[in-house]
Design a protein around this motif. Sequence first.
Motif, PDB file in Angstrom:
ATOM      1  N   TYR A 163       0.856  -1.182   0.000  1.00  0.00           N
ATOM      2  CA  TYR A 163       0.000   0.000   0.000  1.00  0.00           C
ATOM      3  C   TYR A 163       0.891   1.230   0.000  1.00  0.00           C
ATOM      4  CZ  TYR A 163      -3.078   3.686   1.682  1.00  0.00           C
ATOM      5  OH  TYR A 163      -3.749   4.860   1.818  1.00  0.00           O
ATOM      6  N   GLU A 214       1.049   4.808   0.715  1.00  0.00           N
ATOM      7  CA  GLU A 214       0.335   5.878   1.407  1.00  0.00           C
ATOM      8  C   GLU A 214       0.570   7.218   0.720  1.00  0.00           C
ATOM      9  OE1 GLU A 214      -0.162   7.623   5.970  1.00  0.00           O
ATOM     10  OE2 GLU A 214       1.266   6.009   5.526  1.00  0.00           O
ATOM     11  N   GLY A 215      -0.507   7.943   0.502  1.00  0.00           N
ATOM     12  CA  GLY A 215      -0.401   9.271  -0.072  1.00  0.00           C
ATOM     13  C   GLY A 215      -0.400   9.310  -1.594  1.00  0.00           C
ATOM     14  N   MET A 216      -0.355   8.152  -2.253  1.00  0.00           N
ATOM     15  CA  MET A 216      -0.351   8.119  -3.718  1.00  0.00           C
ATOM     16  C   MET A 216      -1.788   8.074  -4.234  1.00  0.00           C
ATOM     17  SD  MET A 216       1.446   5.398  -6.347  1.00  0.00           S
ATOM     18  CE  MET A 216       3.099   6.026  -6.131  1.00  0.00           C
ATOM     19  N   SER A 217      -2.107   8.957  -5.151  1.00  0.00           N
ATOM     20  CA  SER A 217      -3.465   8.999  -5.693  1.00  0.00           C
ATOM     21  C   SER A 217      -3.712   7.790  -6.587  1.00  0.00           C
ATOM     22  CB  SER A 217      -3.666  10.271  -6.506  1.00  0.00           C
ATOM     23  OG  SER A 217      -2.900  10.232  -7.700  1.00  0.00           O
ATOM     24  N   PRO A 218      -4.960   7.378  -6.749  1.00  0.00           N
ATOM     25  CA  PRO A 218      -5.275   6.251  -7.645  1.00  0.00           C
ATOM     26  C   PRO A 218      -4.776   6.478  -9.068  1.00  0.00           C
ATOM     27  CG  PRO A 218      -7.149   6.751  -6.247  1.00  0.00           C
ATOM     28  CD  PRO A 218      -6.157   7.845  -6.013  1.00  0.00           C
ATOM     29  N   ALA A 219      -4.872   7.723  -9.551  1.00  0.00           N
ATOM     30  CA  ALA A 219      -4.432   8.009 -10.918  1.00  0.00           C
ATOM     31  C   ALA A 219      -2.918   7.842 -11.053  1.00  0.00           C
ATOM     32  CB  ALA A 219      -4.841   9.433 -11.309  1.00  0.00           C
ATOM     33  N   ALA A 220      -2.169   8.355 -10.081  1.00  0.00           N
ATOM     34  CA  ALA A 220      -0.712   8.234 -10.114  1.00  0.00           C
ATOM     35  C   ALA A 220      -0.296   6.768 -10.024  1.00  0.00           C
ATOM     36  CB  ALA A 220      -0.090   9.040  -8.981  1.00  0.00           C
ATOM     37  N   TYR A 221      -1.018   6.018  -9.162  1.00  0.00           N
ATOM     38  CA  TYR A 221      -0.716   4.590  -9.029  1.00  0.00           C
ATOM     39  C   TYR A 221      -0.971   3.866 -10.347  1.00  0.00           C
ATOM     40  CZ  TYR A 221      -0.917  -0.240  -7.398  1.00  0.00           C
ATOM     41  OH  TYR A 221      -0.703  -1.582  -7.244  1.00  0.00           O
ATOM     42  N   ASP A 258      -0.935   5.026 -13.406  1.00  0.00           N
ATOM     43  CA  ASP A 258       0.072   5.381 -14.406  1.00  0.00           C
ATOM     44  C   ASP A 258       1.376   4.630 -14.155  1.00  0.00           C
ATOM     45  OD1 ASP A 258      -1.685   7.091 -15.624  1.00  0.00           O
ATOM     46  OD2 ASP A 258      -0.885   8.916 -14.684  1.00  0.00           O
TER      47      ASP A 258
END
Length: 264
Positions: free
Chosen positions: A236, A238-245, A247
């Motif tokens: 997991y 933490e702090g990473m947005s779904p969009a950034a993840y 990409d």
Amino acid sequence: MSMLPGVYAAKKKNGSLYYRASLTYRAKHISLGSFDTMETAHSAYQLAGRILEDAAIGITDYHEDSVLLFEKWVSLINYRDNGIYFPNPIYIRPTFFYYYFSPSLFFIFDKDDLFYYATRKISCRGGHYFVADYGMQVNIMNRYGIKNYAVLNKDYRFINGNTHDFRYENIEILNIYNGVSSFYRKGKIYYKTKIHIKGNYTVGVYDTDIKAAVAYNKAIDLLKKAGVKKAYTPNYMEGMSPAAYADLYASIKISPKITNYLSE
């Protein structure tokens, strides 16, 4: 039969007698344990009184043939010196405390953890220390971010070298993600991702731990699609947005060792 001071008789379920010892110190009633004879119970009462009155008696003065259990010995000395009684073998200091297993074996914890360990007994099985927490056995290493499979000095280290010193400032987590380990090459740090299938498979080598952690997750997904039933624990971020993840996930390359395994 009149009882000796500090002793009272009790009966077991089968009707046989045993003897309990206790005393009152600073208005607190302290149970000292159960004993087979009145004389042994009275000896425990007398010894406890000496410990509470004589500041020269220390934790390392304990002997295995003592009529008192070691845990009780520590509890009495802590109460005498610090004015707080704990049923667990704890001795407090201004900013930390000791949790004793024997006169020569003890853990060191931050004061912030005092309530936790004052209300939970630490047990040891197979070299692993754990507490009973809401009906579950919890490895105390997990409390400090150390995973069950973590390797000392590879995934975590004790800064002062004392593997029994669990103060937060003394624990450094080197690898925080599942399947990820760090290493140096030509003065630069890299992160290798491995996953266990039937043996360890290298997923890839990456220049950040985040990329390595996402690669591990991607490998899990690929293995699941291929029918591998093993229960992996994904990372997991933490702090990473779904969009950034998403990409990063799409751009991460996986070793042919994994894709070749899938096609076997």
